[in-house]
Design a protein around this motif. Structure first.
Motif, PDB file in Angstrom:
ATOM      1  N   ASP A 281      -3.867  -3.126 -11.306  1.00 48.74           N
ATOM      2  CA  ASP A 281      -3.645  -2.332 -12.521  1.00 48.74           C
ATOM      3  C   ASP A 281      -3.528  -0.842 -12.197  1.00 48.74           C
ATOM      4  OD1 ASP A 281      -3.751  -4.652 -14.008  1.00 48.74           O
ATOM      5  OD2 ASP A 281      -5.854  -4.389 -14.598  1.00 48.74           O
ATOM      6  N   LYS A 282      -4.243  -0.407 -11.187  1.00 51.09           N
ATOM      7  CA  LYS A 282      -4.258   1.004 -10.811  1.00 51.09           C
ATOM      8  C   LYS A 282      -3.031   1.403  -9.996  1.00 51.09           C
ATOM      9  CE  LYS A 282      -7.219   4.303  -8.305  1.00 51.09           C
ATOM     10  NZ  LYS A 282      -8.498   4.423  -7.531  1.00 51.09           N
ATOM     11  N   ASN A 283      -2.552   0.491  -9.136  1.00 51.37           N
ATOM     12  CA  ASN A 283      -1.594   0.872  -8.101  1.00 51.37           C
ATOM     13  C   ASN A 283      -0.193   0.274  -8.235  1.00 51.37           C
ATOM     14  OD1 ASN A 283      -3.735   2.245  -6.807  1.00 51.37           O
ATOM     15  ND2 ASN A 283      -4.339   0.371  -5.728  1.00 51.37           N
ATOM     16  N   TYR A 284       0.014  -0.663  -9.160  1.00 52.01           N
ATOM     17  CA  TYR A 284       1.288  -1.379  -9.230  1.00 52.01           C
ATOM     18  C   TYR A 284       1.939  -1.234 -10.593  1.00 52.01           C
ATOM     19  CZ  TYR A 284       0.474  -3.762  -4.770  1.00 52.01           C
ATOM     20  OH  TYR A 284       0.274  -4.040  -3.438  1.00 52.01           O
ATOM     21  N   SER A 285       3.257  -1.234 -10.592  1.00 54.47           N
ATOM     22  CA  SER A 285       3.993  -1.256 -11.850  1.00 54.47           C
ATOM     23  C   SER A 285       3.906  -2.653 -12.457  1.00 54.47           C
ATOM     24  CB  SER A 285       5.460  -0.887 -11.619  1.00 54.47           C
ATOM     25  OG  SER A 285       6.130  -1.928 -10.916  1.00 54.47           O
ATOM     26  N   ALA A 286       4.226  -2.731 -13.739  1.00 52.51           N
ATOM     27  CA  ALA A 286       4.158  -4.014 -14.443  1.00 52.51           C
ATOM     28  C   ALA A 286       5.102  -5.037 -13.832  1.00 52.51           C
ATOM     29  CB  ALA A 286       4.481  -3.810 -15.922  1.00 52.51           C
TER      30      ALA A 286
ATOM     31  N   LEU B  71      -5.682  -5.761   0.198  1.00 49.00           N
ATOM     32  CA  LEU B  71      -4.217  -5.755   0.292  1.00 49.00           C
ATOM     33  C   LEU B  71      -3.571  -5.110  -0.932  1.00 49.00           C
ATOM     34  CD1 LEU B  71      -3.495  -9.278   1.834  1.00 49.00           C
ATOM     35  CD2 LEU B  71      -3.623  -7.061   3.002  1.00 49.00           C
ATOM     36  N   ALA B  72      -4.274  -5.076  -2.042  1.00 47.40           N
ATOM     37  CA  ALA B  72      -3.757  -4.413  -3.248  1.00 47.40           C
ATOM     38  C   ALA B  72      -4.044  -2.922  -3.257  1.00 47.40           C
ATOM     39  CB  ALA B  72      -4.361  -5.059  -4.503  1.00 47.40           C
ATOM     40  N   SER B  73      -4.779  -2.439  -2.245  1.00 46.06           N
ATOM     41  CA  SER B  73      -5.148  -1.030  -2.177  1.00 46.06           C
ATOM     42  C   SER B  73      -4.159  -0.262  -1.296  1.00 46.06           C
ATOM     43  CB  SER B  73      -6.562  -0.881  -1.599  1.00 46.06           C
ATOM     44  OG  SER B  73      -6.541  -1.098  -0.188  1.00 46.06           O
TER      45      SER B  73
ATOM     46  N   VAL C  48       7.650  -1.440   3.914  1.00 44.87           N
ATOM     47  CA  VAL C  48       7.669  -0.683   2.662  1.00 44.87           C
ATOM     48  C   VAL C  48       6.732  -1.374   1.682  1.00 44.87           C
ATOM     49  CG1 VAL C  48       9.040   0.072   0.694  1.00 44.87           C
ATOM     50  CG2 VAL C  48      10.005   0.193   2.983  1.00 44.87           C
ATOM     51  N   SER C  49       5.926  -0.590   1.007  1.00 43.74           N
ATOM     52  CA  SER C  49       4.968  -1.140   0.049  1.00 43.74           C
ATOM     53  C   SER C  49       5.395  -0.847  -1.384  1.00 43.74           C
ATOM     54  CB  SER C  49       3.583  -0.542   0.279  1.00 43.74           C
ATOM     55  OG  SER C  49       2.686  -0.932  -0.748  1.00 43.74           O
ATOM     56  N   PRO C  50       5.222  -1.805  -2.308  1.00 36.34           N
ATOM     57  CA  PRO C  50       5.446  -1.522  -3.729  1.00 36.34           C
ATOM     58  C   PRO C  50       4.267  -0.822  -4.381  1.00 36.34           C
ATOM     59  CG  PRO C  50       4.838  -3.815  -3.461  1.00 36.34           C
ATOM     60  CD  PRO C  50       4.908  -3.226  -2.072  1.00 36.34           C
TER      61      PRO C  50
END
Length: 454
Positions: A143-148, A357-359, A373-375
């Motif tokens: 929720d903090k780091n990724y687009s919808a 991995l989501a950080s 490349v990271s999203p």
């Protein structure tokens, strides 16, 4: 029954076309940068995600990555071990990964976490009741780091199962600067210009293109870029869902266009037989070795090509340059792919790894190595090792939710993700005989109808 995937968020042409433009702009100064003080401070700001202690816990992580890509990801796992006290083992998986995981699960030895290279594989894992929903800590990082849009790609039926750790811009052509200079050609902006450049390159004694025909997934990417640009986004979405058949005239047109390149033996490194025996890593390295006589002047594939270029003496931004996939129709195509991490065990360790991995902490480790490349929009651009990678990453984040995903990765794995079968095999047969467009269409449609169940 037809397999239903996640919501089909899609790339527009404009969204990532800037990636190529940024990359080309970066090529002027021959910059192969590793900033001593990464921009923005994020890459040097220390850990930004809190992880639990997992002393003594053992985890297995499966992915289809090999070579440098596997080595670079292992550095991420080493940092996870350091922070948590867990022991992590990387398990090399085979394609199709769903079959590989199925055998491991049937034997009672599933890995704790798997990184899946297709949306269809995630859907299969959920349908087979292998996947565990992400926990609250991983969800908070998402929720903090990724687009919808990227979160939606990791969800099935409204439940979040996956974390898109790695993304890819799969609409790039990398080229040998010396080969282009020797032939007196410049990066083409249209398909017609690409063929003209290929003629000049071949006449100069260097085959134009290195094609990784031994790996059928690269051929699906060739087709998708031609098809998206020529047929347009609406047709692309319809074909991705098998709402139109592979015998449609739009497919005929795209294959005919692709045959203009594949049908010229002198354009391909090693000719059709050589292309069919060339695996992806070699397709890259042979383009950037050999001094004044490389095996080919260009190789098509995503930003991850930089990992393989690093295995040669060529320098990205100096010897190895890049341009966007040429426009076949009115606009240049942009296709993306990605790898999604999913927990296969309801363990504290698996959820902790998803959280990591989501950080941005995890992504920045691999970003520094190149070819990644990271999203994750919180990743510091300064973590990327050169202006080309930095430009591609910035354009990906700027695209937000407005993107198109790899068509074959949306398909059932039996059609879009299985070596020696389905789309991979049909396009390998087409590479061997590009004149047989009708035969390729018939085979593609028969395999698609069987895999989609319609």
């Amino acid at each position: 029954m037809r397999r239903q995937g996640t919501s089909r968020t899609t790339f527009t042409w404009a969204a990532l076309a800037a990636a190529g433009a940024l990359a080309l702009t970066a090529c002027g100064g021959g910059a192969e940068k590793k900033p001593d003080a990464p921009q923005g401070g994020g890459a040097t700001a220390g850990p930004r995600v809190e992880l639990p202690r997992l002393d003594g816990e053992k985890l297995e992580v499966a992915a289809v990555w090999t070579g440098p890509e596997q080595e670079n990801f292992t550095k991420v796992l080493k940092e996870f071990e350091k922070r948590t006290g867990a022991g992590v083992t990387f398990v090399p998986a085979q394609d199709p990964i769903v079959t590989f995981l199925g055998s491991k699960i049937a034997g009672g030895q599933p890995p704790d976490v798997a990184l899946l290279p297709q949306v269809g594989a995630l859907v299969s894992a959920v349908e087979n009741k292998w996947a565990q929903p992400v926990g609250p800590q991983a969800q908070a990082q998402l929720d903090k780091n990724y687009s919808a849009g990227w979160k939606a790609l990791g969800a099935v039926g409204g439940t979040q199962y996956g974390v898109y750790y790695k993304a890819a811009n799969k609409s790039l052509v990398w080229y040998n600067a010396k080969a282009f200079e020797a032939a007196g050609v410049k990066p083409p902006g249209t398909w017609k210009e690409l063929l003209t450049a290929a003629d000049a390159l071949s006449a100069s004694g260097t085959p134009a293109v290195s094609v990784a025909g031994a790996d059928g997934w690269t051929l699906t990417d060739w087709f998708e870029n031609v098809y998206l640009s020529q047929a347009g986004p609406q047709k692309y979405d319809q074909l991705a869902k098998h709402q139109i058949k592979w015998t449609d005239d739009s497919v005929k047109q795209a294959l005919t266009t692709l045959g203009e390149l594949f049908g010229r033996k002198d354009f391909l490194a090693g000719g059709p037989s050589g292309a069919l025996s060339t695996e992806f890593p070699k397709s890259v390295t042979q383009t950037f070795t050999g001094g004044d006589r490389p095996a080919a002047a260009m190789v098509f594939e995503g930003d991850f090509v930089a990992v393989n270029i690093a295995q040669t003496e060529a320098k990205v931004g100096q010897d190895a340059l890049v341009f966007p996939f040429p426009a076949v129709g009115a606009k240049a195509p942009v296709v993306s792919g990605g790898d999604v991490a999913v927990a296969l065990k309801p363990s504290k360790g698996a959820q902790a790894l998803l959280t990591f991995l989501a950080s941005p902490d995890a992504a920045e480790i691999q970003a520094r190595e190149g070819g990644f490349v990271s999203p994750n929009k919180a990743v510091d651009p300064g973590a990327y090792p050169n202006d080309i990678q930095r430009g591609i990453a910035k354009a990906l984040i700027a695209a937000g939710d407005d993107f198109r995903f790899d068509m074959s990765d949306q398909a059932p794995a039996a059609f879009g993700g299985t070596p020696g079968a389905g789309e991979w095999k049909a396009l390998q047969d087409f590479l061997a005989n590009p004149a047989d467009v009708a035969g390729a269409q018939a085979k593609l449609e028969a395999d698609a109808a069987k895999a989609y169940g319609n």
